[in-house]
Design a protein around this motif. Structure first.
Motif, PDB file in Angstrom:
ATOM      1  N   ILE A 183       0.834  -1.205   0.000  1.00  0.00           N
ATOM      2  CA  ILE A 183       0.000   0.000   0.000  1.00  0.00           C
ATOM      3  C   ILE A 183       0.868   1.254   0.000  1.00  0.00           C
ATOM      4  O   ILE A 183       0.615   2.213  -0.746  1.00  0.00           O
ATOM      5  N   ASP A 184       1.911   1.232   0.834  1.00  0.00           N
ATOM      6  CA  ASP A 184       2.809   2.391   0.896  1.00  0.00           C
ATOM      7  C   ASP A 184       3.499   2.628  -0.445  1.00  0.00           C
ATOM      8  O   ASP A 184       3.630   3.774  -0.906  1.00  0.00           O
ATOM      9  N   ALA A 185       3.953   1.543  -1.077  1.00  0.00           N
ATOM     10  CA  ALA A 185       4.640   1.664  -2.374  1.00  0.00           C
ATOM     11  C   ALA A 185       3.690   2.172  -3.446  1.00  0.00           C
ATOM     12  O   ALA A 185       4.060   3.001  -4.293  1.00  0.00           O
ATOM     13  N   MET A 186       2.445   1.697  -3.421  1.00  0.00           N
ATOM     14  CA  MET A 186       1.458   2.152  -4.404  1.00  0.00           C
ATOM     15  C   MET A 186       1.178   3.640  -4.241  1.00  0.00           C
ATOM     16  O   MET A 186       1.003   4.364  -5.228  1.00  0.00           O
ATOM     17  N   ALA A 187       1.150   4.093  -2.988  1.00  0.00           N
ATOM     18  CA  ALA A 187       0.903   5.514  -2.729  1.00  0.00           C
ATOM     19  C   ALA A 187       2.018   6.376  -3.316  1.00  0.00           C
ATOM     20  O   ALA A 187       1.770   7.449  -3.885  1.00  0.00           O
ATOM     21  N   GLN A 188       3.251   5.878  -3.203  1.00  0.00           N
ATOM     22  CA  GLN A 188       4.388   6.626  -3.749  1.00  0.00           C
ATOM     23  C   GLN A 188       4.365   6.619  -5.271  1.00  0.00           C
ATOM     24  O   GLN A 188       4.610   7.647  -5.910  1.00  0.00           O
ATOM     25  N   MET A 189       4.038   5.467  -5.856  1.00  0.00           N
ATOM     26  CA  MET A 189       4.025   5.360  -7.314  1.00  0.00           C
ATOM     27  C   MET A 189       2.841   6.098  -7.932  1.00  0.00           C
ATOM     28  O   MET A 189       2.869   6.463  -9.098  1.00  0.00           O
ATOM     29  N   ALA A 190       1.800   6.321  -7.141  1.00  0.00           N
ATOM     30  CA  ALA A 190       0.606   6.989  -7.655  1.00  0.00           C
ATOM     31  C   ALA A 190       0.906   8.408  -8.126  1.00  0.00           C
ATOM     32  O   ALA A 190       0.212   8.943  -8.998  1.00  0.00           O
ATOM     33  N   ALA A 191       1.947   8.990  -7.548  1.00  0.00           N
ATOM     34  CA  ALA A 191       2.328  10.350  -7.960  1.00  0.00           C
ATOM     35  C   ALA A 191       2.783  10.378  -9.413  1.00  0.00           C
ATOM     36  O   ALA A 191       2.730  11.413 -10.080  1.00  0.00           O
ATOM     37  N   GLU A 192       3.217   9.197  -9.912  1.00  0.00           N
ATOM     38  CA  GLU A 192       3.698   9.112 -11.291  1.00  0.00           C
ATOM     39  C   GLU A 192       2.579   8.755 -12.266  1.00  0.00           C
ATOM     40  O   GLU A 192       2.770   8.733 -13.468  1.00  0.00           O
ATOM     41  N   GLY A 193       1.423   8.421 -11.706  1.00  0.00           N
ATOM     42  CA  GLY A 193       0.313   8.024 -12.565  1.00  0.00           C
ATOM     43  C   GLY A 193      -0.551   6.994 -11.864  1.00  0.00           C
ATOM     44  O   GLY A 193      -0.303   6.629 -10.719  1.00  0.00           O
ATOM     45  N   SER A 194      -1.565   6.524 -12.558  1.00  0.00           N
ATOM     46  CA  SER A 194      -2.465   5.539 -11.972  1.00  0.00           C
ATOM     47  C   SER A 194      -1.730   4.206 -11.767  1.00  0.00           C
ATOM     48  O   SER A 194      -1.017   3.736 -12.653  1.00  0.00           O
ATOM     49  N   VAL A 195      -1.915   3.598 -10.592  1.00  0.00           N
ATOM     50  CA  VAL A 195      -1.245   2.328 -10.272  1.00  0.00           C
ATOM     51  C   VAL A 195      -2.302   1.289  -9.924  1.00  0.00           C
ATOM     52  O   VAL A 195      -3.090   1.486  -9.005  1.00  0.00           O
ATOM     53  N   ASN A 196      -2.345   0.200 -10.666  1.00  0.00           N
ATOM     54  CA  ASN A 196      -3.317  -0.857 -10.384  1.00  0.00           C
ATOM     55  C   ASN A 196      -2.627  -2.184 -10.083  1.00  0.00           C
ATOM     56  O   ASN A 196      -3.214  -3.248 -10.224  1.00  0.00           O
ATOM     57  N   PHE A 197      -1.357  -2.122  -9.680  1.00  0.00           N
ATOM     58  CA  PHE A 197      -0.616  -3.348  -9.407  1.00  0.00           C
ATOM     59  C   PHE A 197       0.157  -3.236  -8.098  1.00  0.00           C
ATOM     60  O   PHE A 197       0.403  -2.134  -7.588  1.00  0.00           O
ATOM     61  N   ILE A 198       0.515  -4.389  -7.559  1.00  0.00           N
ATOM     62  CA  ILE A 198       1.433  -4.449  -6.427  1.00  0.00           C
ATOM     63  C   ILE A 198       2.727  -5.075  -6.933  1.00  0.00           C
ATOM     64  O   ILE A 198       2.719  -5.882  -7.873  1.00  0.00           O
ATOM     65  N   GLN A 199       3.835  -4.705  -6.325  1.00  0.00           N
ATOM     66  CA  GLN A 199       5.145  -5.225  -6.725  1.00  0.00           C
ATOM     67  C   GLN A 199       5.706  -6.016  -5.553  1.00  0.00           C
ATOM     68  O   GLN A 199       5.917  -5.462  -4.479  1.00  0.00           O
ATOM     69  N   VAL A 200       5.936  -7.309  -5.765  1.00  0.00           N
ATOM     70  CA  VAL A 200       6.142  -8.216  -4.631  1.00  0.00           C
ATOM     71  C   VAL A 200       7.400  -9.083  -4.780  1.00  0.00           C
ATOM     72  O   VAL A 200       7.954  -9.240  -5.873  1.00  0.00           O
ATOM     73  N   HIS A 201       7.809  -9.654  -3.637  1.00  0.00           N
ATOM     74  CA  HIS A 201       8.792 -10.727  -3.653  1.00  0.00           C
ATOM     75  C   HIS A 201       8.095 -11.989  -4.177  1.00  0.00           C
ATOM     76  O   HIS A 201       7.092 -12.422  -3.594  1.00  0.00           O
ATOM     77  N   PRO A 202       8.571 -12.612  -5.252  1.00  0.00           N
ATOM     78  CA  PRO A 202       7.960 -13.864  -5.728  1.00  0.00           C
ATOM     79  C   PRO A 202       8.474 -15.043  -4.889  1.00  0.00           C
ATOM     80  O   PRO A 202       9.306 -15.834  -5.341  1.00  0.00           O
ATOM     81  N   THR A 203       7.974 -15.144  -3.672  1.00  0.00           N
ATOM     82  CA  THR A 203       8.520 -16.150  -2.748  1.00  0.00           C
ATOM     83  C   THR A 203       8.275 -17.582  -3.221  1.00  0.00           C
ATOM     84  O   THR A 203       9.015 -18.488  -2.868  1.00  0.00           O
ATOM     85  N   PHE A 204       7.231 -17.780  -4.041  1.00  0.00           N
ATOM     86  CA  PHE A 204       7.032 -19.109  -4.617  1.00  0.00           C
ATOM     87  C   PHE A 204       8.234 -19.477  -5.493  1.00  0.00           C
ATOM     88  O   PHE A 204       8.680 -20.624  -5.529  1.00  0.00           O
TER      89      PHE A 204
END
Length: 298
Positions: A183-204
């Motif tokens: 959520i925090d990362a999306m809030a920061q990226m939102a300043a650059e434009g609309s964000v509809n994704f999360i960016q994650v560690h692919p632990t699988f």
């Protein structure tokens, strides 16, 4: 990103319309279940191959595998349901719906080893020799099976901007798996434009890769095996320590009730310590017996 897209932007990988299932003659087949099924089949074939190297009748593995697979699936589901009871207590029939995931590997491992000892006792066979063959199939099955989580968009970690960072559309994941770091990362990226994704560690992916390395190490170490059951301990210790660290990154951890202790992380460390100490004890006892036998001959 589209609702079905998955991306690894720092690797330059952008996948469009990655499905969760496909249809054959009107019957919907979940890729999660299909991949786990493939992992099971190839795992059994691997165990049979190792049995032949061990000069053991491969029919024993085929026979044992029938019981092990059935009870492992039941154990994996029970483990998940027990530690996610709030999710199922108001709709008990949903316990039987595994199409959206909900199989915990630790439950499967516990059930597999329990089945091993019961089967061996009934058949009057060595559980340690059978286990030393079976764990190769078990770890290979885990290597493959983890990719079911990829298609289900689950078993991922908190926010990361590392090389292997994976992007998933928000609408494609379970709301409860979205962490504050996302959520925090999306809030920061939102300043650059609309964000509809999360960016994650692919632990699988981390766990699949770790298990693949563990499998290679086990295959290399096989010729140096000193006693039946040793490869079981190598698996338990190797998988346990890897899962301990990887589990710490995940956002979908299962906790011991009324605590903030991740049960899979605790089990991972217990498995590692148990395997190391038991192997050390057996090796010391073997050395003492060898020394005693040598002095007797002198």
């Amino acid at each position: 990103m589209g609702a079905n897209d998955i991306a690894f932007p720092h690797l330059g990988i952008y996948l469009s319309n990655v499905p969760k299932s496909f249809s054959i003659f009107g019957f919907e087949i979940a890729l999660y279940g299909l991949i786990i099924g493939i992992g099971v089949i190839l795992g059994v074939l691997m165990a049979v191959h190792i049995a032949k190297l061990e000069k053991m009748n491969p029919d024993i593995i085929w026979d044992f595998a029938i019981y092990a697979v059935i009870f492992s699936v039941i154990g994996a589901r029970l483990y998940y349901v027990i530690f996610s009871w709030e999710q199922y207590k108001d709709n008990l029939l949903s316990i039987f719906n595994t199409r959206q995931g909900g199989l915990a590997i630790y439950g499967g491992v516990i059930a597999a080893f329990t089945t091993l000892f019961v089967y061996s006792r009934v058949k009057k066979l060595s559980p340690y020799q059978i286990g030393d063959c079976g764990v190769y199939g078990l770890v290979l099955g885990q290597v493959i099976g983890r990719w079911g989580n990829f298609f289900n968009r689950e078993a991922f970690g908190g926010f990361t901007d590392s090389l292997f960072a994976m992007r998933l559309p928000v609408e494609a994941v379970r709301a409860k798996d979205i962490a504050q770091s996302h959520i925090d990362a999306m809030a920061q990226m939102a300043a650059e434009g609309s964000v509809n994704f999360i960016q994650v560690h692919p632990t699988f992916l981390y766990e699949s890769a770790w298990n693949f390395c563990l499998l290679l190490a086990m295959l290399f170490y096989h010729k140096y095996k000193k006693y039946h059951g040793q490869m079981c301990l190598v698996y338990l210790g190797g998988y346990g320590i890897g899962r301990f660290f990887i589990e710490g990154l995940r956002t979908d951890q299962l906790f011991i009730p009324h605590t903030q202790i991740a049960v899979s992380q605790l089990l991972g460390m217990v498995m590692f310590v148990f395997a190391v100490l038991l192997n050390l004890y057996i090796r010391i006892r073997m050395a003492k017996n060898a020394d005693k036998e040598e002095r007797t001959h002198d």
